[in-house]
Design a protein around this motif. Structure first.
Motif, short mmCIF file in Angstrom:
data_model
loop_
_atom_site.label_atom_id
_atom_site.label_comp_id
_atom_site.label_asym_id
_atom_site.label_seq_id
_atom_site.Cartn_x
_atom_site.Cartn_y
_atom_site.Cartn_z
N MET A 1 -6.11 2.16 25.89
CA MET A 1 -5.76 2.90 24.53
C MET A 1 -6.37 1.99 23.42
O MET A 1 -6.54 1.12 23.17
CB MET A 1 -4.06 2.57 24.48
N THR A 2 -6.72 3.03 22.46
CA THR A 2 -7.34 2.62 21.23
C THR A 2 -6.32 3.40 19.94
O THR A 2 -6.16 4.21 20.23
CB THR A 2 -8.77 3.18 20.91
N VAL A 3 -6.13 2.43 19.04
CA VAL A 3 -5.30 2.87 17.98
C VAL A 3 -6.29 3.29 16.63
O VAL A 3 -7.02 2.35 16.30
CB VAL A 3 -4.33 1.88 17.35
N CYS A 4 -6.11 4.58 16.33
CA CYS A 4 -6.91 5.03 15.04
C CYS A 4 -5.85 5.56 13.97
O CYS A 4 -5.29 6.66 14.02
CB CYS A 4 -7.85 6.12 15.38
N PRO A 5 -5.33 4.62 13.14
CA PRO A 5 -4.39 4.76 12.46
C PRO A 5 -4.82 5.55 11.17
O PRO A 5 -5.92 5.72 10.69
CB PRO A 5 -3.82 3.52 11.71
N VAL A 6 -3.69 6.25 10.45
CA VAL A 6 -3.90 7.12 9.13
C VAL A 6 -2.74 6.39 8.20
O VAL A 6 -1.96 5.66 8.41
CB VAL A 6 -3.56 8.38 9.18
N HIS A 7 -3.36 6.45 6.98
CA HIS A 7 -2.48 5.79 5.71
C HIS A 7 -1.55 6.86 5.28
O HIS A 7 -1.93 7.77 4.73
CB HIS A 7 -3.21 5.05 4.82
N CYS A 8 -0.05 6.43 5.54
CA CYS A 8 0.99 7.25 4.85
C CYS A 8 1.68 6.24 3.80
O CYS A 8 1.83 5.16 4.11
CB CYS A 8 1.81 8.09 5.80
N TYR A 9 2.50 6.81 3.01
CA TYR A 9 3.21 6.22 2.04
C TYR A 9 2.84 5.01 1.23
O TYR A 9 3.21 4.13 0.65
CB TYR A 9 4.40 5.41 2.88
N ASN A 10 1.08 5.16 1.17
CA ASN A 10 0.38 4.01 0.45
C ASN A 10 0.49 2.94 0.96
O ASN A 10 0.81 1.89 0.07
CB ASN A 10 0.60 4.45 -1.15
N ILE A 11 0.97 2.42 2.26
CA ILE A 11 1.45 1.31 2.79
C ILE A 11 0.03 0.74 3.59
O ILE A 11 -0.25 1.35 4.73
CB ILE A 11 2.31 1.02 3.39
N THR A 12 -0.89 -0.26 3.36
CA THR A 12 -1.92 -0.61 3.83
C THR A 12 -1.80 -1.76 4.16
O THR A 12 -1.17 -2.96 3.75
CB THR A 12 -3.17 -0.30 2.95
N LYS A 13 -2.79 -2.54 4.83
CA LYS A 13 -3.02 -3.95 5.28
C LYS A 13 -3.05 -4.73 4.17
O LYS A 13 -2.90 -5.73 4.33
CB LYS A 13 -4.25 -4.04 6.36
N GLU A 14 -3.84 -4.17 3.12
CA GLU A 14 -4.26 -5.09 2.13
C GLU A 14 -3.28 -4.96 0.89
O GLU A 14 -3.18 -6.13 0.04
CB GLU A 14 -5.43 -4.30 1.29
N ASN A 15 -2.32 -4.13 0.92
CA ASN A 15 -1.29 -4.25 -0.10
C ASN A 15 0.34 -4.28 0.31
O ASN A 15 1.13 -4.23 -0.59
CB ASN A 15 -1.64 -2.71 -1.12
N TRP A 16 0.54 -4.16 1.42
CA TRP A 16 1.91 -3.65 1.99
C TRP A 16 2.85 -5.17 1.56
O TRP A 16 4.22 -4.64 1.01
CB TRP A 16 1.87 -3.92 3.31
#
Length: 201
Positions: free
Chosen positions: A154-169
């Protein structure tokens, strides 16, 4: 929070890999069309033969909560996550014959295990898959789908919703609540199934 803690949590929760040729793409239920739109894009690139949208209605609300973005484009009278995702997929070039629907699940664990049931009932052998999910949901999705499909790469290819990202959460209360909530659920939702999972691998 100290930077090291933020980095460790970010690296753990926000799992991400590169798209590649796989047997199936798995979509976890939701009300944002960005997930199925991205899955449809990967399908059009020839990266899979099957897409498995999963999701019924929320177990908390006991009803489908409606389209949360691009409602002017996707305006159907949807009754479930799966029905909504299927419509988005079809409108973005995925033939109905390439879609394996799962419309009974109400939470992430069911998304994984009922998708496995749907694939098995179709008689399709899955050796590799892509999980398309919200970015902050990635680790828990990967854990549960690995449990449901223990022999599948399995590989995860995510999308950004709610403007919550690895950089800003960690910069907003909403982001912090979402990510730390995921961190807790990654523990408590895995404990009960750990022995079963270890028996399968």
């Amino acid at each position: 929070m100290p930077n090291r803690i933020i980095t460790d949590i970010s690296d753990y929760i926000f799992v991400s890999g590169e798209p590649q040729k796989v047997d199936a793409i798995f979509l976890l239920g939701g009300s944002h069309p960005e997930q199925p739109e991205y899955a449809a894009e990967l399908y059009r690139q020839g990266l899979t033969d099957w897409i498995v949208p999963s999701g019924g209605v929320s177990v908390k609300e006991e009803k489908w909560h409606g389209v949360r973005s691009k409602a002017e484009i996707y305006s159907g009278d949807y009754r479930s996550d799966c029905e909504f995702f299927t419509d988005v997929l079809v409108k973005n070039g995925v033939p109905q014959t390439a879609i394996i629907e799962e419309s009974k699940s109400g939470h992430t664990r069911d998304n994984a295990f009922l998708s496995r049931k749907a694939v098995d009932e179709k008689g399709i052998m899955i050796k590799s898959g892509i999980i398309v999910c919200k970015a902050f949901h990635a680790r828990r999705c990967l854990m549960l789908y690995q449990m449901a499909f223990p022999n599948v790469d399995m590989t995860v290819c995510p999308v950004h919703c709610y403007n919550i990202t690895k950089e800003n959460w960690y910069t907003t209360e909403k982001g912090t609540d979402r990510v730390l909530g995921e961190l807790a659920r990654c523990g408590n939702q895995f404990v009960g199934d750990l022995k079963t999972y270890l028996d399968l691998i």
